[in-house]
Design a protein around this motif. Structure first.
Motif, PDB file in Angstrom:
ATOM      1  N   ASP A   1       0.903  -1.352   0.033  1.00  0.00           N
ATOM      2  CA  ASP A   1      -0.011   0.253   0.085  1.00  0.00           C
ATOM      3  C   ASP A   1       1.064   1.462  -0.047  1.00  0.00           C
ATOM      4  O   ASP A   1       1.560   1.697   0.999  1.00  0.00           O
ATOM      5  CB  ASP A   1      -1.010   0.012   1.047  1.00  0.00           C
ATOM      6  CG  ASP A   1      -1.919   0.999   1.330  1.00  0.00           C
ATOM      7  OD1 ASP A   1      -1.833   2.060   0.333  1.00  0.00           O
ATOM      8  OD2 ASP A   1      -2.641   1.433   2.345  1.00  0.00           O
TER       9      ASP A   1
ATOM     10  N   SER B   1      -0.583   4.013  -0.516  1.00  0.00           N
ATOM     11  CA  SER B   1      -1.504   5.255  -0.834  1.00  0.00           C
ATOM     12  C   SER B   1      -1.068   6.425  -0.034  1.00  0.00           C
ATOM     13  O   SER B   1      -0.321   6.361   0.911  1.00  0.00           O
ATOM     14  CB  SER B   1      -2.702   4.830  -0.575  1.00  0.00           C
ATOM     15  OG  SER B   1      -2.639   4.544   0.933  1.00  0.00           O
TER      16      SER B   1
ATOM     17  N   VAL C   1      -2.603   7.671   2.625  1.00  0.00           N
ATOM     18  CA  VAL C   1      -2.945   7.268   4.106  1.00  0.00           C
ATOM     19  C   VAL C   1      -1.985   6.345   4.696  1.00  0.00           C
ATOM     20  O   VAL C   1      -1.428   6.835   5.764  1.00  0.00           O
ATOM     21  CB  VAL C   1      -4.319   6.511   4.284  1.00  0.00           C
ATOM     22  CG1 VAL C   1      -4.567   5.997   5.504  1.00  0.00           C
ATOM     23  CG2 VAL C   1      -5.606   7.422   4.128  1.00  0.00           C
ATOM     24  N   ALA C   2      -1.453   5.581   3.723  1.00  0.00           N
ATOM     25  CA  ALA C   2      -0.361   4.648   4.172  1.00  0.00           C
ATOM     26  C   ALA C   2       1.000   5.705   4.420  1.00  0.00           C
ATOM     27  O   ALA C   2       1.728   5.552   5.375  1.00  0.00           O
ATOM     28  CB  ALA C   2       0.174   3.633   3.210  1.00  0.00           C
TER      29      ALA C   2
ATOM     30  N   LYS D   1       1.078   8.569   5.206  1.00  0.00           N
ATOM     31  CA  LYS D   1       0.826   9.509   6.459  1.00  0.00           C
ATOM     32  C   LYS D   1       1.186   8.470   7.664  1.00  0.00           C
ATOM     33  O   LYS D   1       1.794   8.963   8.724  1.00  0.00           O
ATOM     34  CB  LYS D   1      -0.516   9.893   6.605  1.00  0.00           C
ATOM     35  CG  LYS D   1      -0.744  10.999   5.558  1.00  0.00           C
ATOM     36  CD  LYS D   1      -0.129  12.167   5.876  1.00  0.00           C
ATOM     37  CE  LYS D   1      -0.687  13.370   4.972  1.00  0.00           C
ATOM     38  NZ  LYS D   1      -0.186  14.661   5.438  1.00  0.00           N
ATOM     39  N   LEU D   2       0.647   7.210   7.590  1.00  0.00           N
ATOM     40  CA  LEU D   2       1.055   6.313   8.670  1.00  0.00           C
ATOM     41  C   LEU D   2       2.384   6.098   9.166  1.00  0.00           C
ATOM     42  O   LEU D   2       2.857   6.064  10.144  1.00  0.00           O
ATOM     43  CB  LEU D   2       0.044   4.969   8.524  1.00  0.00           C
ATOM     44  CG  LEU D   2      -1.417   5.155   8.650  1.00  0.00           C
ATOM     45  CD1 LEU D   2      -2.027   3.778   7.831  1.00  0.00           C
ATOM     46  CD2 LEU D   2      -1.854   5.290   9.967  1.00  0.00           C
TER      47      LEU D   2
END
Lengths: 213, 213
Positions: free
Chosen positions: B169, B171, B173-174, B176-177
Motif C-alpha cells: 500500500d 497510498s 494514508v499509508a 501518512k501512517l
DNA sequence: CCTACCGATCGGTAGG
DNA sequence: CCTACCGATCGGTAGG
C-alpha cells in the motif's frame, strides 16, 4: 482524577438547576462546558496561547468566573488531559473484554482508538498527546502513569498477535512505532477529508500485519 | 527563507568579528546562537511558554537585544521552523541522489530522517512538527508548502517500493501512517534510552516491508 | 547590542 | 457567578 463522565451525561432534571441562572438557555454542568471549551481552545491555540478570558468567553462567562469551578488554569489542563486518557483506557479495556481472537481484537482496538481520537475525543486526546507536557511534574507523573497503563494493556494485545504469527516484532520499539502511526493521524486527518477513522484503522492493520489465510 | 546553513558553519576568521564585542569569549553569529537557543526552549516549553527574556538569557543578552537580529518573536519561530524542514528536505534529496535500489533507498531515507530528528535536528524538527501551527497564516502556508514537497519526494520512494513488491500500500494514508510512526519517535526516544536512531529505522522497515528473498 | 521604558495583557483574588 | 481590581510579566521600541 475522578472521572468526568461527560460522555454519559444525560438530560438533567430541573432539580439540578444551578443556584444562579446560566447565561445561555441551557441546563447545568457549567464545569463540563468549561472543560469542553478549554479542550477545543487548547488544541487550536495551545495551552499557553489560550487565556482564561478566551475560555470564559467561549462559555459566556466573565473572566473571573472559571476560578469558581477550577482553582487554576493548570487544573483545567489537568482535567482535560485525564479525561482524554481515562476514556481511551476505558474504551480499550472494553474492547479487550470481548475476548476476540488476536487479529480481530487488534483491529478493534485500533479502530476504537482512532474513532475517539478523530471523533468525539479530538480535543481531549490532542491535549493529552501534545499539551500535557506543560503540566507540573507531579501532575505529569500521574498522566504518565495512566499512559503507561494504556501501553501495558496494548502491549498484551501485540503479544497475542505475535503468538498467532500475525506480527513478527512485538518489542517496545515496535509498539511505539505502531502507536505513533495511529496517534499521528490526529495531525493530518482534517486536511485530507478522505477516509473515515474505521478505514484508516484497517489500512494500518494491513500495513503492519501478516495475513495467515 | 534563505537557508541558515548553521549545519556547515565553520570557524570564522577574525575578520568576521562583530562590531560590538560579544558577551562571551566566542566568535560571531549571534543570530545562529539565538536560533539554536530558541529552538531548544521552544521544544522544552513551547513557543508561547518561552519569553524573549528566556531566549536573551540563554545567549547572554538583555531582553531587548534579540530584536536587533529579528523583528519579532514570530520571525524567530519562522526561522527555526524553516531551518528544520530545509535540512530534512536537503538530506532526503541527497539520499535519493545516490540512486540505490528501492529497498535500500527507503531504509536510507528513514535512517537519515531519524538521525536528524533524534540527533542534531532534535529542536528544529520538533518545533517544525509541533509549534509551526502557531505561525501566521501566510508563514504557515510557506511551511506547509515545504512539508508538502517533502512528502512528495518521499511518496516517489514509496511508489518504487510498491513496484518492487516490498510494499503493498503506497497510498496517501499509508504514507501518512509511515511518516507518523517515524515522526512520533521524537516523543519517546528520550525516555527509552534503548536503541539508536539507526536501529529504530531498521525496525520500522522490517515492520512495514515485505522481504523478497 | 544596552538602557530604560511603555502599553497591553495575563492569571488570579476579594467581596459580594 | 459577577464586579472591580491587582501585581507581574510580556512583546516590543526609542535612543544611543
Amino acid at each position: 482524577m475522578a472521572a468526568l463522565t461527560m460522555t454519559d451525561m444525560t438530560v438533567p432534571s430541573a432539580a439540578d438547576a444551578p443556584p444562579v441562572a446560566p447565561t445561555s438557555g441551557e441546563e447545568g454542568n457549567r464545569r463540563g462546558d468549561i472543560i469542553r471549551a478549554a479542550g477545543r481552545l487548547f488544541r487550536q491555540k495551545g495551552y499557553n496561547g489560550t487565556t482564561i478570558r478566551d475560555i470564559a468567553d467561549a462559555v459566556g462567562m466573565r473572566s473571573g468566573s472559571p476560578f469558581y469551578h477550577f482553582k487554576s488554569k493548570h487544573e483545567i489542563l489537568f482535567t482535560v488531559t485525564t479525561e482524554g486518557i481515562e476514556v481511551m483506557l476505558r474504551n480499550l479495556e472494553m474492547v479487550i473484554a470481548k475476548g476476540q481472537p488476536a487479529r480481530e481484537c487488534f483491529e478493534d482496538c485500533v479502530a476504537t482508538h482512532m474513532n475517539y481520537l478523530l471523533g468525539p475525543g479530538r480535543d481531549f486526546a490532542w491535549v493529552m498527546l501534545y499539551e500535557s507536557r506543560l503540566l507540573d511534574p507531579a501532575e505529569r507523573a500521574i498522566v504518565h502513569r495512566m499512559s503507561a497503563r494504556y501501553e501495558e494493556v496494548f502491549s498484551a494485545v501485540l503479544d497475542r498477535l505475535q503468538a498467532s504469527g500475525h506480527l513478527h516484532d512485538a518489542s517496545a520499539v515496535a509498539r511505539k512505532l505502531i502507536l505513533g502511526a495511529i496517534n499521528w493521524s490526529a495531525q493530518w486527518y482534517d486536511e485530507t477529508g478522505a477516509s473515515d477513522p474505521q478505514a484508516i484503522a484497517r489500512q494500518l492493520c494491513a500495513l503492519v500485519l501478516h495475513e495467515k489465510n
